[in-house]
Design a protein around this motif. Sequence first.
Motif, PDB file in Angstrom:
ATOM      1  N   SER A 134      -6.474  -4.621   2.846  1.00 40.36           N
ATOM      2  CA  SER A 134      -6.411  -3.356   2.103  1.00 40.36           C
ATOM      3  C   SER A 134      -7.753  -2.668   1.953  1.00 40.36           C
ATOM      4  O   SER A 134      -7.811  -1.455   1.716  1.00 40.36           O
ATOM      5  N   ALA A 149       4.168  -4.161  -6.219  1.00 40.26           N
ATOM      6  CA  ALA A 149       3.199  -4.894  -7.048  1.00 40.26           C
ATOM      7  C   ALA A 149       3.852  -5.785  -8.096  1.00 40.26           C
ATOM      8  O   ALA A 149       3.438  -6.946  -8.264  1.00 40.26           O
ATOM      9  N   PHE A 162       3.385   0.919  -3.819  1.00 39.68           N
ATOM     10  CA  PHE A 162       2.703   0.042  -4.772  1.00 39.68           C
ATOM     11  C   PHE A 162       3.519  -0.183  -6.040  1.00 39.68           C
ATOM     12  O   PHE A 162       3.656  -1.317  -6.514  1.00 39.68           O
ATOM     13  N   ARG A 216       0.814  -1.216   0.000  1.00 42.22           N
ATOM     14  CA  ARG A 216       0.000   0.000   0.000  1.00 42.22           C
ATOM     15  C   ARG A 216       0.848   1.269   0.000  1.00 42.22           C
ATOM     16  O   ARG A 216       0.474   2.276  -0.594  1.00 42.22           O
ATOM     17  N   GLN A 229      -3.360  -8.460  -0.074  1.00 43.54           N
ATOM     18  CA  GLN A 229      -4.289  -7.333  -0.001  1.00 43.54           C
ATOM     19  C   GLN A 229      -5.487  -7.607   0.918  1.00 43.54           C
ATOM     20  O   GLN A 229      -6.462  -6.861   0.903  1.00 43.54           O
ATOM     21  N   ALA A 280      -8.557   0.193  -0.527  1.00 42.09           N
ATOM     22  CA  ALA A 280      -7.287   0.435  -1.220  1.00 42.09           C
ATOM     23  C   ALA A 280      -6.852  -0.757  -2.069  1.00 42.09           C
ATOM     24  O   ALA A 280      -5.799  -0.707  -2.718  1.00 42.09           O
ATOM     25  N   THR A 281      -7.640  -1.823  -2.089  1.00 44.33           N
ATOM     26  CA  THR A 281      -7.312  -3.006  -2.883  1.00 44.33           C
ATOM     27  C   THR A 281      -7.199  -2.638  -4.359  1.00 44.33           C
ATOM     28  O   THR A 281      -8.067  -1.967  -4.910  1.00 44.33           O
ATOM     29  N   ASP A 282      -6.142  -3.094  -4.984  1.00 42.93           N
ATOM     30  CA  ASP A 282      -5.977  -2.919  -6.429  1.00 42.93           C
ATOM     31  C   ASP A 282      -6.563  -4.162  -7.096  1.00 42.93           C
ATOM     32  O   ASP A 282      -5.968  -5.249  -7.031  1.00 42.93           O
ATOM     33  N   THR A 283      -7.707  -4.014  -7.741  1.00 41.94           N
ATOM     34  CA  THR A 283      -8.397  -5.184  -8.298  1.00 41.94           C
ATOM     35  C   THR A 283      -7.654  -5.787  -9.484  1.00 41.94           C
ATOM     36  O   THR A 283      -7.785  -6.987  -9.740  1.00 41.94           O
ATOM     37  N   ALA A 284      -6.869  -4.984 -10.195  1.00 43.32           N
ATOM     38  CA  ALA A 284      -6.090  -5.540 -11.298  1.00 43.32           C
ATOM     39  C   ALA A 284      -5.028  -6.499 -10.772  1.00 43.32           C
ATOM     40  O   ALA A 284      -4.816  -7.593 -11.329  1.00 43.32           O
ATOM     41  N   LEU A 285      -4.365  -6.112  -9.688  1.00 44.90           N
ATOM     42  CA  LEU A 285      -3.368  -6.994  -9.082  1.00 44.90           C
ATOM     43  C   LEU A 285      -4.043  -8.230  -8.495  1.00 44.90           C
ATOM     44  O   LEU A 285      -3.549  -9.356  -8.662  1.00 44.90           O
ATOM     45  N   TYR A 304     -12.389  -9.017   0.068  1.00 43.43           N
ATOM     46  CA  TYR A 304     -12.705  -7.835  -0.733  1.00 43.43           C
ATOM     47  C   TYR A 304     -14.209  -7.645  -0.891  1.00 43.43           C
ATOM     48  O   TYR A 304     -14.686  -6.516  -1.083  1.00 43.43           O
TER      49      TYR A 304
END
Length: 222
Positions: free
Chosen positions: A157, A132, A128, A125, A154, A160-165, A192
């Motif tokens: 997170s 990542a 990143f 976070r 994550q 703040a979660t990065d859905t692509a990752l 999530y």
Amino acid sequence: MVTAVRDGLAALADPPSAPAMRRYLKSDMPFRGVRTPQRRGLARRITRELPFRDRNTWLQTVLRLRDDATYREKRYVAIDLTGHRAVAHWQAPNLLPLYEHLIVTGARWDFVDEIAINRIGPLLRQHFATVAPVLRHRAHAPDPWKRRAALLSQNASGAATDTALLTDCIEANLDEPGFFLRKAIGWALRQYARTDTRWVDGFVADHPGLSPLSRKEVLRRR
């Protein structure tokens, strides 16, 4: 500090509890029978009484506790010390090799999950762009525990979660048959879903290759 940890764990030991703890985790290494709150309290007290002089001393202490352990609780204390507030200013992406070492040599969920969620997760976070790509690479690693760590990184997170990752890490492991990977996929999605249920429902619908175990884990306690 290593001596203080050893003596402190011996003083807190509850031998009658140790066999059940060992059976529960199917551990080759014996336990002393020290409960988690007691162990963490010991780590806090020792760190207060014997503060680390510098970052290198801290790292060497963690590695010695981890690598020379004869009881499982000593390895837990090593992980506790990586997250103590007194060392927060030393947390940086260059600690990823240390955490990788703890993951690979631990090779069990009780070690891996704590490191993934509460050590690597905060680094992700905060840094990143640097962290990542490392996790995307580890999601394809031959070692299944590196993969699990990437999947769970994550879990704390929230928004703040990065859905692509998250998508990349899950898709890299959809065909993996291992129980701990399939369970991790479901757990990551369930976490999530607390933030964005619609996204998770759409992901599940778009990925019919999710294992029954992963799907069951997604729905657990939702």
